[in-house]
Design a protein around this motif. Structure first.
Motif, PDB file in Angstrom:
ATOM      1  N   UNK A   1      14.724   4.022  -4.864  1.00 53.03           N
ATOM      2  CA  UNK A   1      13.863   5.176  -5.061  1.00 53.03           C
ATOM      3  C   UNK A   1      13.255   5.206  -6.458  1.00 53.03           C
ATOM      4  N   UNK A   2      14.044   4.881  -7.469  1.00 50.76           N
ATOM      5  CA  UNK A   2      13.498   4.873  -8.823  1.00 50.76           C
ATOM      6  C   UNK A   2      12.596   3.658  -9.053  1.00 50.76           C
ATOM      7  N   UNK A   3      12.876   2.551  -8.371  1.00 50.57           N
ATOM      8  CA  UNK A   3      12.020   1.378  -8.510  1.00 50.57           C
ATOM      9  C   UNK A   3      10.617   1.669  -8.003  1.00 50.57           C
TER      10      UNK A   3
ATOM     11  N   UNK B   1       0.818  -1.202   0.000  1.00 50.00           N
ATOM     12  CA  UNK B   1       0.000   0.000   0.000  1.00 50.00           C
ATOM     13  C   UNK B   1       0.861   1.266   0.000  1.00 50.00           C
ATOM     14  N   UNK B   2       2.020   1.231   0.660  1.00 47.75           N
ATOM     15  CA  UNK B   2       2.943   2.370   0.719  1.00 47.75           C
ATOM     16  C   UNK B   2       4.327   1.812   0.398  1.00 47.75           C
ATOM     17  N   UNK B   3       4.752   1.973  -0.850  1.00 46.02           N
ATOM     18  CA  UNK B   3       5.969   1.275  -1.302  1.00 46.02           C
ATOM     19  C   UNK B   3       7.242   1.902  -0.768  1.00 46.02           C
ATOM     20  N   UNK B   4       7.246   3.206  -0.525  1.00 46.44           N
ATOM     21  CA  UNK B   4       8.418   3.818   0.093  1.00 46.44           C
ATOM     22  C   UNK B   4       8.604   3.268   1.504  1.00 46.44           C
ATOM     23  N   UNK B   5       7.533   3.167   2.241  1.00 47.71           N
ATOM     24  CA  UNK B   5       7.594   2.592   3.588  1.00 47.71           C
ATOM     25  C   UNK B   5       8.021   1.129   3.527  1.00 47.71           C
ATOM     26  N   UNK B   6       7.448   0.374   2.569  1.00 48.75           N
ATOM     27  CA  UNK B   6       7.761  -1.055   2.457  1.00 48.75           C
ATOM     28  C   UNK B   6       9.233  -1.284   2.156  1.00 48.75           C
ATOM     29  N   UNK B   7       9.779  -0.548   1.165  1.00 51.97           N
ATOM     30  CA  UNK B   7      11.164  -0.799   0.787  1.00 51.97           C
ATOM     31  C   UNK B   7      12.124  -0.293   1.861  1.00 51.97           C
ATOM     32  N   UNK B   8      11.722   0.758   2.587  1.00 48.28           N
ATOM     33  CA  UNK B   8      12.559   1.236   3.691  1.00 48.28           C
ATOM     34  C   UNK B   8      12.646   0.183   4.778  1.00 48.28           C
ATOM     35  N   UNK B   9      11.507  -0.435   5.083  1.00 50.01           N
ATOM     36  CA  UNK B   9      11.504  -1.475   6.116  1.00 50.01           C
ATOM     37  C   UNK B   9      12.234  -2.724   5.641  1.00 50.01           C
TER      38      UNK B   9
ATOM     39  N   UNK C   1      16.084   4.515   6.797  1.00 47.91           N
ATOM     40  CA  UNK C   1      15.149   5.331   7.596  1.00 47.91           C
ATOM     41  C   UNK C   1      15.431   6.828   7.470  1.00 47.91           C
ATOM     42  N   UNK C   2      16.708   7.199   7.295  1.00 43.86           N
ATOM     43  CA  UNK C   2      17.048   8.605   7.106  1.00 43.86           C
ATOM     44  C   UNK C   2      16.571   9.111   5.744  1.00 43.86           C
ATOM     45  N   UNK C   3      16.639   8.246   4.733  1.00 42.01           N
ATOM     46  CA  UNK C   3      16.104   8.604   3.418  1.00 42.01           C
ATOM     47  C   UNK C   3      14.598   8.824   3.511  1.00 42.01           C
ATOM     48  N   UNK C   4      13.927   7.926   4.235  1.00 36.74           N
ATOM     49  CA  UNK C   4      12.485   8.054   4.456  1.00 36.74           C
ATOM     50  C   UNK C   4      12.187   9.364   5.196  1.00 36.74           C
ATOM     51  N   UNK C   5      13.005   9.669   6.204  1.00 39.51           N
ATOM     52  CA  UNK C   5      12.834  10.899   6.979  1.00 39.51           C
ATOM     53  C   UNK C   5      12.970  12.126   6.087  1.00 39.51           C
ATOM     54  N   UNK C   6      13.943  12.120   5.194  1.00 33.74           N
ATOM     55  CA  UNK C   6      14.160  13.261   4.307  1.00 33.74           C
ATOM     56  C   UNK C   6      12.973  13.483   3.371  1.00 33.74           C
ATOM     57  N   UNK C   7      12.295  12.391   2.991  1.00 34.35           N
ATOM     58  CA  UNK C   7      11.178  12.500   2.053  1.00 34.35           C
ATOM     59  C   UNK C   7       9.861  12.765   2.772  1.00 34.35           C
ATOM     60  N   UNK C   8       9.626  12.078   3.905  1.00 31.88           N
ATOM     61  CA  UNK C   8       8.329  12.154   4.587  1.00 31.88           C
ATOM     62  C   UNK C   8       8.348  13.023   5.849  1.00 31.88           C
ATOM     63  N   UNK C   9       9.495  13.482   6.259  1.00 37.38           N
ATOM     64  CA  UNK C   9       9.637  14.301   7.472  1.00 37.38           C
ATOM     65  C   UNK C   9       9.287  13.523   8.738  1.00 37.38           C
ATOM     66  N   UNK C  10       9.435  12.242   8.700  1.00 36.29           N
ATOM     67  CA  UNK C  10       9.239  11.400   9.887  1.00 36.29           C
ATOM     68  C   UNK C  10       9.918  10.068   9.618  1.00 36.29           C
ATOM     69  N   UNK C  11      10.166   9.297  10.677  1.00 37.39           N
ATOM     70  CA  UNK C  11      10.749   7.980  10.509  1.00 37.39           C
ATOM     71  C   UNK C  11       9.652   6.981  10.136  1.00 37.39           C
ATOM     72  N   UNK C  12      10.009   5.908   9.428  1.00 38.88           N
ATOM     73  CA  UNK C  12       8.984   4.929   9.046  1.00 38.88           C
ATOM     74  C   UNK C  12       8.372   4.266  10.275  1.00 38.88           C
ATOM     75  N   UNK C  13       7.060   4.331  10.437  1.00 40.53           N
ATOM     76  CA  UNK C  13       6.418   3.715  11.607  1.00 40.53           C
ATOM     77  C   UNK C  13       6.449   2.190  11.512  1.00 40.53           C
ATOM     78  N   UNK C  14       6.553   1.545  12.656  1.00 37.95           N
ATOM     79  CA  UNK C  14       6.522   0.087  12.728  1.00 37.95           C
ATOM     80  C   UNK C  14       5.177  -0.322  13.314  1.00 37.95           C
TER      81      UNK C  14
END
Length: 276
Positions: A74-76, A27-35, A185-198
């Motif tokens: 990111x491009x994927x 459902x959220x691929x940036x979150x999924x690939x970060x995790x 997680x830092x890449x996710x933070x830079x894009x979403x302004x928060x850490x990926x939630x677990x």
């Protein structure tokens, strides 16, 4: 190619297609690939203290590969935003083998036999053929998939050279995986302004499984490149497109047409030539 390497790389192709199907269905691929990347890094972390360190000459390659793989991630996910698995995966994976062969020839001095070159051409033609037709992806997804393929070629050539300089393929895989996964997680933070939630839900467990599968899948490939030609390993691994097409049809309800079946057969024939 030794039979053991052949079997393991084919197994890696199945696993690679599997985690990509899991990512595409998220459902959220940036979150999924970060995790997924974070899980791979966490699994690798204890081995940093158990295994001997790879040779210092390989360290820049491990760091360079990690950076390229972050760009790849990111491009994927951009390619998967609007494109189906069966649309963008072939383009991303199909553009990589020729680039890997060129990079291996330039940077590692590898020479491919006429048979291997024919096999590589068949793999690339078959994979690219899967991306054509009236049901192809939109131009932005195609462009993102092509850039993804460039990143794939870049990190595979980088790892192919690095693992040979390391003297310890397993140690190299562990360090490279940790360096790549830990910053996500830092890449996710830079894009979403928060850490990926677990969260304790189905998507989290799917991402955890995808991270483990991805770690084993690419670890096998890096090990294989320490034992045989990079271009052969890359070309054989791209048979994952056949498995991705099947998984996309079964689990994601994507179309599996006659054209896609013919292209899959062409890929298989090229893989046999490459492995010869």
């Amino acid at each position: 190619m030794p039979p053991l390497v052949l079997v393991l790389v084919l197994g890696s192709a199945v696993m690679h297609a599997t985690w990509n199907a899991m990512l595409r269905s998220g459902q959220d691929r940036l979150w999924s690939i970060s995790l997924m990347c974070l899980v791979a890094a966490a699994v690798s972390a204890p081995f940093l203290f158990i295994l001997p360190a790879p040779a210092p000459a390989s360290w820049p390659y491990a760091v360079g590969s990690a950076g390229l793989q972050i760009g790849y991630c990111l491009f994927l996910i951009r390619a998967y935003r609007d494109g189906q698995l069966g649309q963008v995966y072939p383009i991303a994976r199909g553009s990589a083998p020729m680039l890997v062969a060129l990079g291996a020839a330039v940077f590692a001095g590898e020479q491919l036999s006429p048979q291997a070159l024919s096999g590589l051409a068949l793999v690339c033609v078959g994979i690219m053929g899967l991306s054509l037709g009236r049901d192809r992806a939109d131009i932005r997804s195609i462009a993102a998939a092509v850039v993804t393929g460039v990143f794939i070629a870049g990190y595979m050539v980088t790892d192919g050279v690095g693992v040979r300089l390391s003297g310890r393929p397993t140690s190299y895989v562990v360090w490279m995986t940790f360096i790549q996964g830990a910053p996500m997680p830092l890449v996710y933070l830079a894009i979403r302004r928060c850490f990926p939630p677990i969260r304790a839900d189905r998507e989290t467990f799917k991402a955890l499984g995808g991270g483990l599968i991805g770690l084993v899948s690419y670890g096998v490939v890096v090990w294989a490149m320490s034992a045989t030609d990079m271009a052969k390993v890359s070309g054989l691994r791209e048979t994952s497109i056949l498995f991705a097409a099947i998984l996309g049809a079964i689990f994601l309800k994507e179309r599996f047409t006659i054209r896609r079946a013919v292209c899959a057969i062409v890929i298989s024939g090229g893989a046999i030539l490459l492995a010869g």
